[in-house]
Design a protein around this motif. Structure first.
Motif, PDB file in Angstrom:
ATOM      1  N   VAL A  14      -2.521  -0.987   8.520  1.00  0.00           N
ATOM      2  CA  VAL A  14      -1.618  -0.194   9.364  1.00  0.00           C
ATOM      3  C   VAL A  14      -0.260  -0.875   9.434  1.00  0.00           C
ATOM      4  CG1 VAL A  14      -1.211   0.737  11.666  1.00  0.00           C
ATOM      5  CG2 VAL A  14      -3.536   0.691  10.722  1.00  0.00           C
ATOM      6  N   TYR A  15       0.768  -0.134   9.019  1.00  0.00           N
ATOM      7  CA  TYR A  15       2.136  -0.621   9.141  1.00  0.00           C
ATOM      8  C   TYR A  15       3.068   0.582   9.226  1.00  0.00           C
ATOM      9  CZ  TYR A  15       6.407  -3.305   8.434  1.00  0.00           C
ATOM     10  OH  TYR A  15       7.663  -3.869   8.604  1.00  0.00           O
ATOM     11  N   GLY A  16       3.692   0.740  10.374  1.00  0.00           N
ATOM     12  CA  GLY A  16       4.725   1.765  10.530  1.00  0.00           C
ATOM     13  C   GLY A  16       4.234   3.192  10.612  1.00  0.00           C
ATOM     14  N   CYS A  17       2.966   3.421  10.963  1.00  0.00           N
ATOM     15  CA  CYS A  17       2.444   4.794  11.016  1.00  0.00           C
ATOM     16  C   CYS A  17       1.639   5.034  12.292  1.00  0.00           C
ATOM     17  CB  CYS A  17       1.575   5.079   9.787  1.00  0.00           C
ATOM     18  SG  CYS A  17       2.462   5.031   8.228  1.00  0.00           S
ATOM     19  N   ARG A  18       2.119   4.558  13.386  1.00  0.00           N
ATOM     20  CA  ARG A  18       1.386   4.667  14.651  1.00  0.00           C
ATOM     21  C   ARG A  18       1.062   6.114  15.002  1.00  0.00           C
ATOM     22  NH1 ARG A  18       3.494   2.375  20.562  1.00  0.00           N
ATOM     23  NH2 ARG A  18       1.776   3.246  21.804  1.00  0.00           N
ATOM     24  N   SER A  19       1.993   7.011  14.782  1.00  0.00           N
ATOM     25  CA  SER A  19       1.799   8.401  15.193  1.00  0.00           C
ATOM     26  C   SER A  19       0.738   9.124  14.380  1.00  0.00           C
ATOM     27  CB  SER A  19       3.125   9.166  15.096  1.00  0.00           C
ATOM     28  OG  SER A  19       3.588   9.205  13.758  1.00  0.00           O
ATOM     29  N   VAL A  44      -6.433  -2.311  10.467  1.00  0.00           N
ATOM     30  CA  VAL A  44      -5.870  -3.667  10.406  1.00  0.00           C
ATOM     31  C   VAL A  44      -4.372  -3.588  10.674  1.00  0.00           C
ATOM     32  CG1 VAL A  44      -5.657  -5.776   9.063  1.00  0.00           C
ATOM     33  CG2 VAL A  44      -7.617  -4.258   8.692  1.00  0.00           C
ATOM     34  N   ASN A  45      -3.967  -4.077  11.836  1.00  0.00           N
ATOM     35  CA  ASN A  45      -2.557  -4.039  12.206  1.00  0.00           C
ATOM     36  C   ASN A  45      -1.829  -5.213  11.555  1.00  0.00           C
ATOM     37  OD1 ASN A  45      -0.134  -3.384  13.618  1.00  0.00           O
ATOM     38  ND2 ASN A  45      -0.623  -4.976  15.117  1.00  0.00           N
ATOM     39  N   ASP A  46      -0.980  -4.888  10.571  1.00  0.00           N
ATOM     40  CA  ASP A  46      -0.244  -5.908   9.830  1.00  0.00           C
ATOM     41  C   ASP A  46       1.130  -6.119  10.462  1.00  0.00           C
ATOM     42  OD1 ASP A  46       0.215  -7.775   7.834  1.00  0.00           O
ATOM     43  OD2 ASP A  46       0.942  -6.289   6.396  1.00  0.00           O
ATOM     44  N   GLN A  77       0.373  -5.780   2.677  1.00  0.00           N
ATOM     45  CA  GLN A  77      -0.658  -4.752   2.603  1.00  0.00           C
ATOM     46  C   GLN A  77      -1.975  -5.259   2.034  1.00  0.00           C
ATOM     47  OE1 GLN A  77      -0.090  -1.615  -0.341  1.00  0.00           O
ATOM     48  NE2 GLN A  77      -0.884  -0.093   1.076  1.00  0.00           N
ATOM     49  N   HIS A  78      -1.921  -5.975   0.933  1.00  0.00           N
ATOM     50  CA  HIS A  78      -3.165  -6.365   0.259  1.00  0.00           C
ATOM     51  C   HIS A  78      -3.883  -7.508   0.977  1.00  0.00           C
ATOM     52  CE1 HIS A  78      -2.614  -3.631  -3.126  1.00  0.00           C
ATOM     53  NE2 HIS A  78      -1.329  -3.888  -2.985  1.00  0.00           N
ATOM     54  N   ASP A  91     -22.554   0.319   3.548  1.00  0.00           N
ATOM     55  CA  ASP A  91     -23.169   0.437   2.229  1.00  0.00           C
ATOM     56  C   ASP A  91     -22.124   0.853   1.193  1.00  0.00           C
ATOM     57  OD1 ASP A  91     -25.970   0.096   3.219  1.00  0.00           O
ATOM     58  OD2 ASP A  91     -25.471   1.941   4.293  1.00  0.00           O
ATOM     59  N   TRP A  92     -21.144   1.615   1.645  1.00  0.00           N
ATOM     60  CA  TRP A  92     -20.018   2.024   0.813  1.00  0.00           C
ATOM     61  C   TRP A  92     -18.743   1.742   1.587  1.00  0.00           C
ATOM     62  CZ3 TRP A  92     -20.537   3.604  -4.177  1.00  0.00           C
ATOM     63  CH2 TRP A  92     -21.828   3.950  -4.589  1.00  0.00           C
ATOM     64  N   ILE A  93     -17.712   1.318   0.889  1.00  0.00           N
ATOM     65  CA  ILE A  93     -16.470   0.926   1.551  1.00  0.00           C
ATOM     66  C   ILE A  93     -15.316   1.720   0.953  1.00  0.00           C
ATOM     67  CG2 ILE A  93     -14.811  -0.937   1.925  1.00  0.00           C
ATOM     68  CD1 ILE A  93     -18.520  -1.699   1.391  1.00  0.00           C
ATOM     69  N   VAL A  94     -14.559   2.363   1.815  1.00  0.00           N
ATOM     70  CA  VAL A  94     -13.371   3.132   1.429  1.00  0.00           C
ATOM     71  C   VAL A  94     -12.137   2.341   1.838  1.00  0.00           C
ATOM     72  CG1 VAL A  94     -12.032   5.233   1.843  1.00  0.00           C
ATOM     73  CG2 VAL A  94     -14.532   5.355   1.640  1.00  0.00           C
ATOM     74  N   VAL A  95     -11.151   2.290   0.968  1.00  0.00           N
ATOM     75  CA  VAL A  95      -9.838   1.724   1.290  1.00  0.00           C
ATOM     76  C   VAL A  95      -8.814   2.831   1.123  1.00  0.00           C
ATOM     77  CG1 VAL A  95      -8.053   0.075   0.620  1.00  0.00           C
ATOM     78  CG2 VAL A  95     -10.450  -0.625   0.636  1.00  0.00           C
ATOM     79  N   MET A  96      -7.976   3.001   2.126  1.00  0.00           N
ATOM     80  CA  MET A  96      -6.974   4.058   2.079  1.00  0.00           C
ATOM     81  C   MET A  96      -5.764   3.660   2.909  1.00  0.00           C
ATOM     82  SD  MET A  96      -8.795   6.888   4.579  1.00  0.00           S
ATOM     83  CE  MET A  96      -7.500   8.100   4.261  1.00  0.00           C
ATOM     84  N   ASP A  97      -4.653   4.370   2.693  1.00  0.00           N
ATOM     85  CA  ASP A  97      -3.436   4.122   3.460  1.00  0.00           C
ATOM     86  C   ASP A  97      -3.499   4.845   4.802  1.00  0.00           C
ATOM     87  OD1 ASP A  97      -2.490   2.594   1.384  1.00  0.00           O
ATOM     88  OD2 ASP A  97      -1.286   4.206   0.500  1.00  0.00           O
ATOM     89  N   CYS A  98      -2.599   4.453   5.697  1.00  0.00           N
ATOM     90  CA  CYS A  98      -2.628   5.000   7.054  1.00  0.00           C
ATOM     91  C   CYS A  98      -1.690   6.180   7.251  1.00  0.00           C
ATOM     92  CB  CYS A  98      -2.259   3.907   8.061  1.00  0.00           C
ATOM     93  SG  CYS A  98      -0.551   3.307   7.917  1.00  0.00           S
ATOM     94  N   ASP A  99      -0.872   6.532   6.263  1.00  0.00           N
ATOM     95  CA  ASP A  99       0.194   7.508   6.461  1.00  0.00           C
ATOM     96  C   ASP A  99      -0.214   8.941   6.130  1.00  0.00           C
ATOM     97  OD1 ASP A  99      -0.033   7.373   3.724  1.00  0.00           O
ATOM     98  OD2 ASP A  99       1.902   6.391   3.402  1.00  0.00           O
ATOM     99  N   LEU A 100      -1.533   9.162   5.898  1.00  0.00           N
ATOM    100  CA  LEU A 100      -2.103  10.481   5.615  1.00  0.00           C
ATOM    101  C   LEU A 100      -1.726  11.037   4.243  1.00  0.00           C
ATOM    102  CD1 LEU A 100      -1.797  12.207   9.123  1.00  0.00           C
ATOM    103  CD2 LEU A 100      -3.822  11.161   8.084  1.00  0.00           C
TER     104      LEU A 100
END
Length: 315
Positions: A14-19, A44-46, A77-78, A91-100
């Motif tokens: 999470v960076y810059g996408c609170r809303s 994860v608040n970066d 970010q990384h 069991d499965w892990i997804v990684v995605m951005d916070c900005d939709l």
């Protein structure tokens, strides 16, 4: 938690996408429960400048399956992704951005593809909704990376992916200071697929990757993954020396056999400065590699956590 269903962990730096966070979590809940599967959402608040941690705390109070990690400062970010992955129990892990831009609804598509026997499934952003500058810089980054490392990368693939638990356990063993999540997964060699996913416009804010940051990222990644720049500098130096020897032989023949005096103070000085510039350039490349070795030798932690909410041990 229903132990008969798979647990899907979703890691979101999470960076810059609170809303966007409330909508993100709500859409994640609806998507994952429709699979059906249980879930945990790790935000994860970066060091987000818009005080996103306050929103993460609120989301954690509303749903104990929303877990929060507040990093001590902005690590990048990384590194934030790494912090989240170190806390997953799914069991499965997804990684995605916070900005939709990564649509939560596409997780069901990724999971369905993974059930065909794949251990990693990436989402391909076939029609990216980014600005032209970002799309072009992304293509340039991957083409440069491929040239220096000998890999064949897909610039439409980024962080958005789903991976089996054993893949992430392998990822946790990789402690290099220079990190790029999708390239690490591709290097590991697990059975991988890529499928087209819909890519949305940014829900809030703007990308934190400026041109300067992208150049720095490309330089660091190439140096961390390849020694080709060193080999190229050696080859270039060899050809310069060979050319100088041939030219010197030509001048020797002109002077002693053709009785032609060699003129050219200017050419001598230009050649001297040219060679000196090449030497400093090569020293700089070597210095970058030594600097990376120095960073790794210090053995500093990849990230530091200030606070956590709803933390629990892995299954």
């Amino acid at each position: 938690m229903d132990t008969t269903q798979p647990l899907i962990s979703v890691v979101v730096p999470v960076y810059g996408c609170r809303s966007c966070l409330h909508e993100l979590c709500e859409r994640l809940r609806k998507t994952i429960t429709s699979i059906p599967a249980d879930y945990e959402i790790i935000l994860v608040n970066d060091a987000s400048p818009d005080h996103a941690w306050e929103t993460i705390i609120q989301l954690g109070e509303e749903d104990e399956r929303v877990r929060g990690i507040d990093l001590a400062r902005n690590f990048g970010q990384h590194y934030a992704i790494t912090a989240g992955l170190d806390q997953t129990s799914g069991d499965w892990i997804v990684v995605m951005d916070c900005d939709l831009q990564d649509r939560p609804e596409e997780i069901a598509t990724l999971f369905q593809k993974a059930q065909e026997g794949y251990e990693v499934v990436f989402g391909k952003r076939v029609q990216r909704k980014d600005q032209l500058k970002k799309r072009l810089s992304s293509k340039l980054f991957y083409r440069t990376y491929d040239y220096f490392t000998g890999h064949s990368s897909d610039h439409t693939v980024a962080n958005f992916s789903i991976a089996e638990k054993k893949v992430i356990e392998g990822f946790r063993q990789m402690k290099e200071q220079n990190r790029l999540y999708p390239l690490f997964l591709q290097w590991m060699g697990y059975k991988t697929a890529s499928i087209p996913v819909e890519h949305n416009g940014r829900g809030d804010g703007s990308s934190s990757y400026s041109l300067k940051k992208l150049i720095t990222l490309a330089t660091d990644t190439i140096i961390a993954q390849s020694n080709k720049p060193l080999r190229l500098s050696i080859q270039f130096g060899f050809f310069i020396s060979l050319g100088s020897f041939i030219y010197g032989l030509y001048l020797f023949i002109r002077y002693f056999f053709m009785d032609q005096h060699v003129q050219g103070w200017t050419s001598v000085m230009v050649s001297m400065y040219f060679i000196a510039g090449l030497m400093f350039f090569n020293f700089g490349i070597l210095g970058l590699y030594i600097g990376k070795v120095f960073d790794e030798a210090k053995g500093r932690p990849l990230y530091l956590i200030r606070e956590q909410i709803n933390g629990r041990k892995r299954r």
